[in-house]
Scaffold this active site. Structure first.
Site, mmCIF file in Angstrom:
data_model
loop_
_atom_site.group_PDB
_atom_site.id
_atom_site.type_symbol
_atom_site.label_atom_id
_atom_site.label_comp_id
_atom_site.label_asym_id
_atom_site.label_seq_id
_atom_site.Cartn_x
_atom_site.Cartn_y
_atom_site.Cartn_z
ATOM 1 N N GLY A 45 -10.988 -6.248 0.275
ATOM 2 C CA GLY A 45 -9.585 -6.227 0.811
ATOM 3 C C GLY A 45 -8.727 -4.495 1.364
ATOM 4 O O GLY A 45 -9.350 -3.572 0.774
ATOM 5 N N LEU A 46 -8.026 -5.200 2.218
ATOM 6 C CA LEU A 46 -7.872 -4.161 3.417
ATOM 7 C C LEU A 46 -6.055 -4.167 4.028
ATOM 8 O O LEU A 46 -5.800 -4.354 5.040
ATOM 9 C CB LEU A 46 -8.508 -4.064 4.571
ATOM 10 C CG LEU A 46 -8.314 -2.687 5.908
ATOM 11 C CD1 LEU A 46 -7.956 -1.648 4.811
ATOM 12 C CD2 LEU A 46 -9.092 -3.259 6.782
ATOM 13 N N SER A 62 -4.943 -0.760 3.095
ATOM 14 C CA SER A 62 -4.463 0.806 4.425
ATOM 15 C C SER A 62 -4.362 1.166 3.544
ATOM 16 O O SER A 62 -4.328 2.452 4.123
ATOM 17 C CB SER A 62 -3.983 -0.159 4.881
ATOM 18 O OG SER A 62 -3.581 -1.285 4.900
ATOM 19 N N VAL A 93 -14.531 17.413 -5.730
ATOM 20 C CA VAL A 93 -15.496 16.234 -6.138
ATOM 21 C C VAL A 93 -16.887 17.386 -5.548
ATOM 22 O O VAL A 93 -18.262 16.870 -5.944
ATOM 23 C CB VAL A 93 -15.958 15.028 -5.941
ATOM 24 C CG1 VAL A 93 -14.503 14.913 -6.875
ATOM 25 C CG2 VAL A 93 -15.371 14.903 -4.615
ATOM 26 N N GLU A 147 -6.155 2.626 -13.185
ATOM 27 C CA GLU A 147 -4.345 3.074 -13.279
ATOM 28 C C GLU A 147 -3.503 2.438 -12.399
ATOM 29 O O GLU A 147 -2.574 2.719 -12.756
ATOM 30 C CB GLU A 147 -4.571 4.974 -12.669
ATOM 31 C CG GLU A 147 -3.220 5.487 -12.952
ATOM 32 C CD GLU A 147 -3.257 6.092 -13.984
ATOM 33 O OE1 GLU A 147 -3.998 6.209 -14.714
ATOM 34 O OE2 GLU A 147 -2.536 5.468 -14.242
ATOM 35 N N ASP A 153 5.090 -10.746 -14.488
ATOM 36 C CA ASP A 153 4.009 -9.644 -14.023
ATOM 37 C C ASP A 153 3.858 -8.117 -14.981
ATOM 38 O O ASP A 153 3.172 -7.357 -15.217
ATOM 39 C CB ASP A 153 4.311 -9.052 -12.449
ATOM 40 C CG ASP A 153 4.120 -7.849 -11.961
ATOM 41 O OD1 ASP A 153 2.742 -7.633 -11.004
ATOM 42 O OD2 ASP A 153 4.663 -7.243 -12.438
ATOM 43 N N LYS A 167 1.449 -6.235 -17.388
ATOM 44 C CA LYS A 167 1.388 -4.639 -17.046
ATOM 45 C C LYS A 167 1.448 -4.494 -18.977
ATOM 46 O O LYS A 167 0.785 -3.311 -19.193
ATOM 47 C CB LYS A 167 2.518 -4.073 -16.754
ATOM 48 C CG LYS A 167 1.431 -4.165 -15.067
ATOM 49 C CD LYS A 167 3.024 -4.225 -14.103
ATOM 50 C CE LYS A 167 2.767 -3.958 -12.803
ATOM 51 N NZ LYS A 167 3.920 -4.321 -12.068
#
Lengths: 433, 433
Positions: B11-12, B17, B34, B130, B202, B206
């Site tokens: 996905g972009l 993005s 890292v 997250e 929605d 969550k």
């Protein structure tokens, strides 16, 4: 992994008692998370016979610190005794003996955090200190892990519960500083000697720790500009309200490009700012990241159980690392060299209250002094005073450099028409930065 | 460790993005944390030629998912494409191929989180999510790590930005639902089809994820009672204000002993509640722990860069684990069996607005119906209505069981003097629980 993890406690005061309670009450939950029980093996106390809030077998208590930091069976040392020089020696010894350390000691971490973290790392030990800033709020972990990918440019914190309690009561009920301080002392929110709280030093220690982590830079305590709340008057609070601001003791850490500023000072926040509604003894840390934007972390900044929650959560982190065999490898050293802003690089709005002689042209003299320095006004009030021949001028400037502002202040004091500069405070802007 | 970590993106769009931007802009910071660079190796898109916000070399784009999830060189798959069934298959394949997964997909995690986490664990892979709850707020990590030692008994969340934006504008400016919804759609805060937001689904997803982590229990989506905001009228909002409340769409998860309730519904919060001042598209999660007390986490709940911050922070966590060789070992399975409260175990205050016929004794008939069930009132208003022969009664009950309250509601509807039950909402108490 061992059948259980042995913990040695340095101190059994307010926070220490909370740690004992949580370890006892939440044992099944701790076992579930880390796979084995936690046992308190030894507790350093000053007085073996003092009556305490928690009942521990007397064989666990000792007045000899070596029974904790030199005991090869103890895996983790939890330091909740406070103090700096002696405590530092104890923890250095514990780390050199391969013990992981959890501490709630902001004084120690602000002054010697860099040294202690380096020694921990050299010895393959964890050193965690979540409880040192904002008690029960997991702010350090949020900075290090939760916002790991972001570039934090600003942190503002109400990180001292005592002063927030005092300012809340003064603002809301028009009560006097001394009266509220006495009440805070009676309620246990303020120490018998409140200096470190009310003069801003406690908050400065926490801001040094936050700035170090948030900006990945070795900020020292002496890099933090500090001004406390003792000079704040009822008049200042009334004008703040009237102009749409709330006065708070704000710890501020701001990064512009490569340079940073860190301060603790009474600050006027726009009433709509998320920190403006953080009241009483509560703490909150507002964090602005380039990508994430505005976030805020709110909770109890002190108290036995809230602070102990942070301590025992650090203990859980140590134990998880023990299970995985990766202790002492999570600390990340600062990435950037420290670069502090000069006063000509620090910009802010300011609130100023002045008493002037009620003479023709006084007002003009004052405003031209500002305009010569390029400091302009956002708000300005002039009121008569009961005192004969005096008027009060209250103004809020547009953004100005600290250098220019301080020069204006100095020249104001020297001006013949100015009877007294009564007060001066930083004003936080409406914009997010 | 490898010379770099290879990431495949599914996905972009908006979040994708943002992920590309953060990985590019914060590369030096990521390397510092890292120890090696992050490289985006392949990106699954629907349309190779679409004009996009970020410029990526066209050789990186593919329409064949296998070039991401079957590529042995890709270490981490970041899923930001949305969708459930197909996406689930992709991620199962990725995990079985030993790829770590970071996802922002709340729908998927609410429905198949347990399965995906188990498969991740079997294959020694990390699965972090997250970003799936409250966008840029690091709330999942705070529950799992920061409050690890505490026993969380209550969570309340404003976890849907669209509905919070709509309710804020309706409450503050007296604007109509349809008008504000259209504005939210124009601003990109609401989807063209807003059903999932405005009907509460929605937020329910969550809350299922939050309750699972906070209570260490396998809460399913169907365990969450859901009511949306579409029925809220200007009158309801006006009465809320008048009685000292703020109306919010609140996700609530409450544990009493071993039993839990989870719901999403419009709720009247006392104006002094920390959540009451969370406005516009902002999100916040209020967490009450036995030891820590009240905490709150506030920030942007959606948006490209805020959500991407959470995604890339998860990526940093995966990479830190790779460096330590401990991937797939941090997930903790639920500790407790699921036990849901029955309606006679769920207690709350309620707000009720009724139209009654303006007859002698009508008021008495209504109040006696309540008192027969032992439901008493905290506040009560009676007002004449413009409509002939009707009066409006608005009342707030003391705490009552949901069972009793629903029976009262049913009997009210059957009562001859009651013209219509106009609205009914949960009211949050003043006390912390």
């Amino acid at each position: 992994m061992a059948k259980h993890v042995s913990v040695g406690l340095l101190g059994l005061g307010t926070v220490g008692s909370g740690v004992v309670k949580i370890i006892e009450n939440h044992q099944d939950q701790l076992i579930h998370q880390v796979g084995c029980p936690v046992k308190i093996k030894k507790v350093l106390v000053r007085d073996l016979y003092k009556k305490r809030e928690v009942q521990l077998d007397s064989s666990l208590l000792t007045t000899d610190v070596n029974e904790v930091i030199q005991d090869p069976d103890i895996d983790v040392v939890i330091e909740v005794m406070g103090g700096v020089e002696e405590t530092r020696q104890y923890l250095l010894t514990a780390l050199k003996n391969g013990k992981h350390v959890v501490t709630a000691n902001k004084d120690l971490m602000a002054l010697y955090g860099t040294e202690l973290l380096a020694v921990a790392s050299e010895n393959g030990c964890d050193l965690f200190y979540e409880a040192s800033v904002a008690g029960g709020i997991p702010i350090l972990r949020s900075l290090v892990d939760g916002l790991a990918s972001d570039r934090i440019t600003k942190m503002m914190g109400i990180v001292n519960g005592t002063t927030n309690y005092i300012l809340t009561k003064m603002s809301k009920y028009g009560r006097a500083y001394e009266e509220v301080l006495a009440e805070a002392q009676a309620l246990g929110y303020a120490e018998a000697d409140p200096t470190s709280d009310v003069e801003g030093l406690d908050a400065a220690r926490k801001m040094a720790i936050l700035a170090r982590l948030g900006f990945s830079m070795n900020i020292d305590l002496q890099d933090v500009y500090v001004k406390g709340i003792t000079g704040i008057t009822e008049e200042d609070l009334n004008y703040s309200k009237r102009l749409g601001y709330t006065m708070k003791l704000i710890g501020m850490a701001h990064r512009d490009g490569e340079k940073v500023e860190v301060s603790v000072q009474p600050t006027l926040l726009p009433d709509s700012h998320p920190l403006a509604s953080v009241n009483d003894e509560y703490n909150a840390v507002y964090v602005y990241g380039e990508a994430v934007g505005e976030t805020m972390f709110y909770g109890p900044g002190a108290g036995s159980l809230p602070t102990a929650t942070a301590v025992v959560s650090d203990l859980v982190a140590v134990m998880k690392n023990m299970r995985l065999g990766v202790n002492g490898r999570s600390a990340v050293m600062p990435q950037y060299n420290k670069k502090l802003k000069t006063n000509s690089e620090i910009f802010s709005k300011y609130f100023l209250r002045i008493h002037v002689k009620d003479q023709v042209g006084a007002f003009a003299k004052i405003t031209s002094l500002f305009s010569e320095r390029g400091v302009s006004f956002e708000k300005i009030l002039q009121l008569p005073l009961k005192e004969k021949d005096l008027a009060e001028i209250v103004l809020v400037t547009h953004k100005a450099s600290l250098k220019d502002y301080e020069e204006v202040l100095q020249q104001l004091r020297d001006l013949e028409v100015v009877a007294e500069v009564k007060s001066s405070y930083r004003v936080e802007g409406d914009g997010v930065l």
